[in-house]
Design an enzyme around this catalytic site. Structure first.
Site, PDB file in Angstrom:
ATOM      1  N   THR A 285      -1.752   6.588  47.146  1.00 24.03           N
ATOM      2  CA  THR A 285      -2.412   5.303  47.135  1.00 24.03           C
ATOM      3  C   THR A 285      -2.936   5.208  48.551  1.00 24.03           C
ATOM      4  O   THR A 285      -2.676   6.106  49.341  1.00 24.03           O
ATOM      5  CB  THR A 285      -1.366   4.211  46.815  1.00 24.03           C
ATOM      6  OG1 THR A 285      -0.970   4.376  45.466  1.00 24.03           O
ATOM      7  CG2 THR A 285      -1.862   2.808  47.030  1.00 24.03           C
TER       8      THR A 285
ATOM      9  N   ASP B  18       1.484   3.210  34.789  1.00 23.89           N
ATOM     10  CA  ASP B  18       2.403   2.237  35.395  1.00 23.89           C
ATOM     11  C   ASP B  18       2.973   1.257  34.368  1.00 23.89           C
ATOM     12  O   ASP B  18       3.874   0.484  34.687  1.00 23.89           O
ATOM     13  CB  ASP B  18       1.698   1.453  36.511  1.00 23.89           C
ATOM     14  CG  ASP B  18       1.739   2.192  37.843  1.00 23.89           C
ATOM     15  OD1 ASP B  18       2.296   3.300  37.885  1.00 23.89           O
ATOM     16  OD2 ASP B  18       1.210   1.661  38.843  1.00 23.89           O
TER      17      ASP B  18
ATOM     18  N   SER C  37       2.855  -3.400  39.601  1.00 23.31           N
ATOM     19  CA  SER C  37       2.583  -2.534  40.751  1.00 23.31           C
ATOM     20  C   SER C  37       3.625  -2.740  41.845  1.00 23.31           C
ATOM     21  O   SER C  37       4.291  -3.772  41.910  1.00 23.31           O
ATOM     22  CB  SER C  37       1.203  -2.877  41.308  1.00 23.31           C
ATOM     23  OG  SER C  37       0.960  -2.188  42.514  1.00 23.31           O
ATOM     24  N   SER C  38       3.728  -1.744  42.708  1.00 22.50           N
ATOM     25  CA  SER C  38       4.578  -1.883  43.895  1.00 22.50           C
ATOM     26  C   SER C  38       3.763  -2.091  45.157  1.00 22.50           C
ATOM     27  O   SER C  38       4.327  -2.209  46.248  1.00 22.50           O
ATOM     28  CB  SER C  38       5.410  -0.611  44.101  1.00 22.50           C
ATOM     29  OG  SER C  38       6.172  -0.344  42.970  1.00 22.50           O
TER      30      SER C  38
ATOM     31  N   GLY D 132       2.722   5.004  48.363  1.00 20.53           N
ATOM     32  CA  GLY D 132       4.036   5.604  48.147  1.00 20.53           C
ATOM     33  C   GLY D 132       4.757   5.156  46.895  1.00 20.53           C
ATOM     34  O   GLY D 132       5.985   5.261  46.831  1.00 20.53           O
TER      35      GLY D 132
HETATM   36  O1  DON Z   1       0.616   0.336  41.747  1.00 23.07           O
HETATM   37  C1  DON Z   1       1.557   1.065  41.976  1.00 23.07           C
HETATM   38  O2  DON Z   1       2.643   0.671  42.322  1.00 23.07           O
HETATM   39  C2  DON Z   1       1.372   2.553  41.863  1.00 23.07           C
HETATM   40  N1  DON Z   1       0.376   2.882  40.892  1.00 23.07           N
HETATM   41  C3  DON Z   1       1.002   3.034  43.171  1.00 23.07           C
HETATM   42  C4  DON Z   1       0.890   4.500  43.108  1.00 23.07           C
HETATM   43  C5  DON Z   1       1.191   5.048  44.376  1.00 23.07           C
HETATM   44  O3  DON Z   1       1.444   4.424  45.354  1.00 23.07           O
HETATM   45  C6  DON Z   1       1.205   6.466  44.377  1.00 23.07           C
HETATM   46  N2  DON Z   1       1.301   6.827  45.691  1.00 23.07           N
HETATM   47  N3  DON Z   1       1.169   6.415  46.696  1.00 23.07           N
END
Ligand code: DON
Length: 562
Positions: free
Chosen positions: A371, A413, A442-443, A463
Site C-alpha cells: 500500500t 479484504d 481496511s486497516s 503494511g
Molecule cells: O485496506 C487494507 O487494509 C489493505 N487492503 C491494505 C493492504 C496493504 O496494506 C498491503 N500492504 N501494504
C-alpha cells in the site's frame, strides 16, 4: 522539448531535495513538504506548494504522480483515505475505498460450495469498483485551490514521456513478471517485450497517459464514464468480472467525520470506518495513556509487553465489530474510543504476564505489504495524510487493456464467507461479508496529531494490518520518547494482531534481553523482516520548521520541500 525539460527538471529537483542529513536527522523545510514512497512524486507535490498550491492540491498531484512512478501501490484503479486538518483546526476525511459491484454477495468466493482463494484474491472478481479518482476529485472540489488539470498534468507527462526506472522498481517489476504473463496488457506495460526493465531504463506508459489526460480534461467522468469505463467493462465481461459501466457511474466518494481522540494532551485525528485505523489507534493510545512509558524506558520489555497487550485488545474488537458504516449499523464506535473503555481494558492487562487470545475465535489470512502512504504540509500548515492501495503489490496485476492502469484486488479484504472461520486463517464474521455497494474493512490509518491547537504530526504507513501498529508506534516514538521524525521512522516496530497469538518484532530492532523477558512473560515471539513504510512529517512549532522522516525500509522514498 517542453516535456523533456519537465522530466529533467523533476530529476534535477529530486536530486537536490534528497540530501538526507547525517545520522537520524530529519529532512527540514519551512515552506512546505511532501514525504512519499517515490522521490519523483514528492517533488511533483512540492512544486505545487511552491507554486502557491495548498496541501490538498499537492496531495492530488502527488497521488496521480505515484500512480505512474510507484505502480506497486500508487493508483487510479484502487482506493484509499484522506485525513485532512486545516490550519485552523477543522478536520475532515474522505473515504474513497473501493465498493463491491452489483452481483456481489457473501458467498461469491465459493466454487462448488468450497472457498476458492484465487477467485477471492487473484481474479477479475477480486476487483472492487475503484475509488481513487472520485476521492481525489471530491477533496479537491471542496478544498483545492489550483486548477484540477494542472494537478493531473505532471502525471500525464511522467506517463507519456517516461521516467527512469530505479533499482528498486526494476527489482520489483522483475519479481512480478511471472504474474504479469497472465495478462498481455500488463506484460506489455511492465516489461520490454517480456524482458524485465533494468535500472536506468525509461518506463513509458502511453495508455496510462491517455487515461490520465481524459481525467485531466473531464474530471471523474474521464474515468467513470466514456472510454475508460467502456474499456473496464469490456475487460470485465471478457474475463468473468462483475464491474459494469453502471457500477462505475454510481461510485461516490464520501466525506466522513474523523475519529477524534486525545493522548497525553495531544489531539489525535484518525480515519473512521470503513477503515478500522482511527478507532484502533485511538483505542490503543487510550490504554497506553495509563502507563508511564517514558519512565519504563524506550524498548524495555515492560513497554513492549504493554504495547502488545493493547494491540491484542484493539484487534479483537476490530474483528468483532467493524465494517462499512453504511451497512453495519450497530458499531459501538463511541464506546471503543472512550477513556472509560480503555480503563476497563487496562484492568484486564497483567503487567507481568501475557494474556491469551481466545483460540475459539479466528486467525487471519496473510497480507502483502503493498500500500502506500504520504504526508503533506503546506505553507499555511494545512495537512494531508493520505494512504491508498491496490491491496496486493500491483493489485490484481490486471492492467486494463487500452487504459494502461492496474486494477485493485481489494475484494480480498472482505471476509471469506458466512461462518467460514477456520484455524487456517479464513474469517467468516458478519460485519465484513461482501454485499452490493459495500466497502471492505481496511486497516489503512492515515493520522494527524495536533498540539495546543496547532499541527504537530502527520503519519501513516502501508503494511496491511500492521499499518495500525506501525502508526501507533510512530506516535509513541515522538510523543513519549521525544524522537525526531526520522528517528521515529527508523526505530524498530512490533506487531500483535490478537490471532495468531504472537508478537512479530523487526529483526535488529530490539535487544535480546527484552525479547527474552517477553518470552518469560509468556509471549510467543517471531522475528521478522521490515514492518511498514511510514512517511512522517513533524511540525516543530517552536522553530516553525517541518521535519520529515523518510522510511528507508523501502527504496525510492523521498522528502521534498524547502
Ligand atoms: O485496506 C487494507 O487494509 C489493505 N487492503 C491494505 C493492504 C496493504 O496494506 C498491503 N500492504 N501494504
Amino acid at each position: 522539448m517542453m516535456r523533456r525539460s519537465f522530466v529533467l527538471l523533476v530529476a534535477a529537483l529530486v536530486v537536490s531535495s534528497l540530501t538526507l542529513q547525517a545520522g537520524s536527522a530529519p529532512v527540514r523545510a519551512r515552506t512546505g513538504m511532501v514525504v512519499s514512497q517515490s522521490d519523483i512524486a514528492s517533488e511533483v507535490g512540492w512544486q505545487v506548494i511552491r507554486g502557491g498550491g495548498n496541501a490538498i492540491d499537492a496531495a492530488v498531484a502527488t497521488a496521480f504522480a505515484l500512480a505512474v512512478t510507484h505502480p506497486t501501490a500508487g493508483n487510479i484503479g484502487g482506493g484509499g483515505f484522506i485525513v485532512y486538518r486545516a490550519a485552523n483546526g477543522q478536520a475532515t476525511s474522505f473515504d474513497f475505498r473501493e465498493a463491491a459491484p452489483a452481483g456481489s454477495n457473501a458467498e461469491m468466493w465459493l466454487k462448488d460450495g468450497k472457498y476458492d482463494f484465487d477467485l477471492h484474491h487473484n481474479s477479475h472478481r477480486s476487483v472492487g469498483v475503484p475509488g481513487t479518482v472520485a476521492g481525489l476529485h471530491m477533496a479537491w472540489k471542496e478544498l483545492g485551490s489550483k486548477p484540477w488539470k494542472d494537478l493531473v498534468t505532471p502525471a500525464v507527462t511522467l506517463a507519456r514521456d517516461g521516467f527512469e526506472v530505479s533499482h528498486g522498481l526494476a527489482r520489483s517489476l522483475a519479481g512480478t513478471l511471472d504474474e504479469f504473463q497472465k495478462y498481455p496488457a500488463s506484460l506489455a506495460q511492465f516489461s520490454k517485450n517480456g524482458k524485465p526493465y533494468e535500472a536506468g531504463d525509461i518506463l513509458k506508459q502511453p495508455d496510462l497517459a491517455r487515461t490520465l489526460q481524459r481525467i485531466a480534461d473531464q474530471g471523474p467522468a474521464g474515468f467513470y464514464e466514456g472510454e475508460t469505463a467502456a474499456l473496464i467493462e469490456k475487460d470485465m465481461k471478457a474475463n468473468g468480472g462483475l464491474i459494469t459501466r453502471e457500477d462505475l457511474k454510481k461510485y461516490q466518494a464520501k466525506k466522513r467525520e474523523v475519529i477524534k481522540g486525545t493522548y497525553r494532551g495531544y489531539e489525535i485525528i484518525g480515519m473512521p470506518p470503513p477503515s478500522s485505523g482511527g478507532i484502533a489507534v485511538t483505542q490503543m493510545l487510550n490504554v497506553l495513556e495509563g502507563y508511564d512509558l517514558k519512565a519504563n524506558g524506550y524498548g524495555s520489555a515492560q513497554n513492549l509487553h504493554l504495547i502488545a497487550e493493547s494491540m491484542r485488545r484493539a484487534f479483537a474488537d476490530r474483528a468483532q465489530y467493524l465494517g462499512d458504516p453504511d451497512f453495519v449499523m450497530n458499531m459501538p464506535v463511541a464506546r471503543l474510543i472512550s477513556k472509560e473503555y480503555a480503563d476497563t481494558l487496562r484492568k484486564s492487562i497483567n503487567p507481568n504476564k501475557a494474556s491469551k487470545s481466545s483460540p475459539t475465535t479466528f486467525t487471519w489470512p496473510t497480507e502483502s505489504q503493498e500500500t502506500t502512504h504520504f504526508s503533506v504540509v503546506d505553507a499555511n500548515r494545512n495537512a494531508v495524510s493520505l494512504t491508498y492501495t491496490l491491496e496486493y503489490g500491483y493489485g490484481s496485476r490486471i492492467v486494463v487493456p487500452g487504459a494502461g492502469f492496474l486494477l485493485n484486488n481489494e475484494m480480498g479484504d472482505f471476509n471469506a464467507g458466512p461462518g467460514l472461520t477456520t484455524e487456517q486463517g479464513l474469517i467468516g464474521t458478519p460485519p465484513n461479508l461482501a454485499q452490493v455497494g459495500k466497502r471492505m474493512l481496511s486497516s489503512m490509518s492515515p493520522t494527524i496529531v495536533a498540539k495546543d491547537g496547532q499541527l504537530f504530526m502527520v503519519t501513516g504507513s502501508p503494511g496491511g494490518r500492521t499499518i495500525i501498529n506501525t502508526v501507533l508506534m510512530t506516535i509513541l516514538n515522538v510523543v513519549d520518547f521525544g524522537m525526531n521524525a526520522q528517528e521515529a521512522v527508523d526505530a524498530g516496530r512490533i506487531h500483535h494482531q490478537w490471532l495468531p497469538d504472537r508478537i512479530s518484532m523487526e529483526r535488529f530492532g530490539f535487544s535480546a534481553d527484552a525479547m527474552k523477558t517477553l518470552q518469560g512473560m509468556g509471549h510467543t515471539i517471531s522475528e521478522g523482516g521490515n514492518q511498514g513504510v511510514a512517511e512522517v512529517i513533524v511540525f516543530n512549532q517552536k522553530d516553525n520548521m517541518l521535519e520529515g522522516g523518510v522510511d528507508r525500509r523501502a527504496p525510492d522514498g523521498g522528502a521534498a520541500g524547502k
